[in-house]
Design an enzyme around this catalytic site. Structure first.
Site, PDB file in Angstrom:
ATOM      1  N   ALA A 131       0.815  -1.209   0.000  1.00 47.33           N
ATOM      2  CA  ALA A 131       0.000   0.000   0.000  1.00 47.33           C
ATOM      3  C   ALA A 131       0.853   1.266   0.000  1.00 47.33           C
ATOM      4  CB  ALA A 131      -0.939  -0.009   1.205  1.00 47.33           C
ATOM      5  N   LYS A 328       6.559   7.566  15.827  1.00 53.54           N
ATOM      6  CA  LYS A 328       5.801   6.702  14.928  1.00 53.54           C
ATOM      7  C   LYS A 328       5.970   5.231  15.310  1.00 53.54           C
ATOM      8  CE  LYS A 328       3.583   5.285  11.252  1.00 53.54           C
ATOM      9  NZ  LYS A 328       2.120   5.448  11.114  1.00 53.54           N
ATOM     10  N   SER A 397      -2.792  -2.432  11.756  1.00 57.52           N
ATOM     11  CA  SER A 397      -2.279  -3.247  10.653  1.00 57.52           C
ATOM     12  C   SER A 397      -1.930  -4.665  11.084  1.00 57.52           C
ATOM     13  CB  SER A 397      -1.055  -2.572  10.025  1.00 57.52           C
ATOM     14  OG  SER A 397      -0.010  -2.435  10.982  1.00 57.52           O
ATOM     15  N   GLU A 409       4.895  -8.163  11.965  1.00 59.90           N
ATOM     16  CA  GLU A 409       6.209  -7.544  12.078  1.00 59.90           C
ATOM     17  C   GLU A 409       6.495  -7.119  13.517  1.00 59.90           C
ATOM     18  OE1 GLU A 409       6.487  -4.033   9.659  1.00 59.90           O
ATOM     19  OE2 GLU A 409       4.390  -3.504   9.972  1.00 59.90           O
TER      20      GLU A 409
END
Length: 456
Positions: A131, A328, A397, A409
């Site tokens: 994406a 982040k 996600s 992840e």
């Protein structure tokens, strides 16, 4: 089409089965332009609505006039004529002595895709067609740059046969034809290389694969959704040039992608892959912040940020890219751990005060790392939690990946925090315990899928 050279060229390519690639046949952006100052927080709306203010005190809303209509807004499939009519048109074109394909290409380039000579254009290769990779390629292509996507499997087939298809603000855009390959050797040296795969899929194999793309003046932008291997490059203080041994064992990444070639960036937006060669941009916050690792200003950062903004996305130039990446990455760690353990969307988390308190405790525990290193945290944990949970329908996600059977992840993300914390002597007991249980859930889900499919 009339008898114009451009129309006849498109017609000839349609008969041969080759999609046209001129800018006149494919709009590259939504029909409305909306201004930004590079520092606001916003979300793409549904068609015809203004941006949603996710933080109304931060910026003044502006909605600009719609763009003038393009020459054509139809995807190439809508232009196909019956074969008999097409053949007749080509015969008529031959009588008019239409130029050869090479000449037609030149006409198309000058009349439909002419670049502004006053704008700085460059070459870029985006490695990974998920994406984020698709969106970066779309935006930089729209800005007039020479873009190539390195993809594989069904993604590659779709990009080559159907083009890159984006949905922005709920609007499906016509396909954009961007070069796509699975062989970096065919691309050669470029000005910028983006590595957009998940951090769990990013290792020395990828670093070796991109070497044919890297020349003397190439800038590399590795994934920065975790603490990166170059963290202490040109660091002011006792940890200068120290390595993160779990993140980059044996300094392989440091050697193959020297930090002096790296520009730091991260992403504050939400994008999802809808299928091979298809992606959706759901909302935008700060876009793609960029910065030199030493905090200096540079032409390579400025030209890249300017290209993002020409393509319609914010790209703040930040003096401390490490702070952006840390915040982040910490947000990703905290929210994904809670989402995976609670199996809930943001709205479900927001309605559970105990879950919100866990988010707060994880963030405060990990922020000790930033405090120890002297990094500025521009927004409080409370503010970040409130802002993220305001998107109540959003699913984190890693929870999405868990539900569809993809590897998380989380381990790679946690390892980067554990590596950095261990080096500077910070303990993270709560976060470590929660990550351990989340990884246990992933392992249990994997085992159940294997048993259900008859595997071992």
């Amino acid at each position: 089409f009339g008898s114009s050279h451009v129309g006849l060229s498109i017609l000839r390519r349609l008969v041969r089965g080759t999609p046209p690639t001129s800018a006149s046949t494919m709009p590259l952006c939504p029909r409305s332009k909306r201004g930004h100052d590079g520092s606001d927080v916003r979300a793409y709306p549904k068609a015809g609505e203004p941006y949603k203010k996710t933080d109304p005190d931060k910026f003044e809303q502006k909605l600009l006039a719609d763009e003038a209509p393009r020459t054509s807004t139809l995807p190439y499939q809508s232009l196909v004529l019956p074969l008999a009519e097409a053949q007749q048109a080509l015969e008529e074109a031959a009588k008019e002595k239409v130029p050869l394909d090479s000449e037609l290409d030149a006409v198309e380039s000058s009349s439909c895709g002419e670049r502004d000579a006053t704008v700085d254009h460059f070459s870029v290769c985006v490695v990974g067609a998920g994406a984020i990779g698709c969106h970066i390629a779309y935006v930089l292509h729209k800005a007039g740059n020479d873009v190539t996507l390195v993809a594989r499997g069904e993604n590659l087939k779709a990009l080559q046969s159907e083009g890159l298809r984006m949905r922005i603000g709920g609007e499906d855009l016509p396909p954009v034809w961007i070069k796509a390959t699975d062989c970096p050797e065919q691309v050669g040296h470029v000005d910028y290389v983006f590595l957009t795969m998940k951090v769990s899929g990013y290792d020395s194999t990828v670093a070796k694969m991109i070497q044919p793309l890297v020349g003397d003046h190439t800038t590399i932008l590795p994934p920065t959704t975790s603490i990166p291997y170059w963290w202490f490059y040109k660091w002011q203080g006792q940890f200068e040039n120290r390595r993160l041994n779990q993140v980059d064992p044996c300094d392989v990444l440091w050697g193959l992608m020297p930090p002096e070639k790296v520009v730091g960036f991260t992403m504050w937006l939400s994008a999802v892959q809808l299928g091979p060669g298809r992606a959706e941009l759901r909302h935008v916050q700060r876009g793609y912040p960029l910065g030199e690792l030493d905090g200096s200003s540079s032409k390579r950062v400025e030209r890249l940020a300017a290209a993002f903004e020409r393509g319609g996305i914010p790209a703040p130039r930040v003096p401390c890219i490490r702070s952006e990446i840390f915040i982040k990455s910490l947000n990703s760690l905290a929210f994904n751990v809670v989402a995976v353990l609670g199996d809930g969307s943001n709205g479900t988390i927001a309605d559970a005060p105990e879950a919100v308190e866990v988010l707060h405790q994880v963030m405060k525990e990990c922020e000790v790392i930033a405090e120890t290193l002297g990094l500025t945290i521009a927004q409080s944990a409370e503010g970040r939690i409130k802002q993220t949970l305001s998107a109540r329908m959003h699913t984190m996600s890693m929870l999405h990946d868990l539900r569809i059977g993809k590897d998380l992840e989380l381990r790679a993300l946690w390892t980067s925090f554990e590596d950095l914390a261990g080096l500077i002597g910070v303990q993270l007991p709560l976060t470590k315990a929660l990550v351990g249980v989340a990884l246990l859930r992933e392992a249990a889900e994997r085992k159940q899928r294997a048993e259900a499919s008859g595997g071992s």
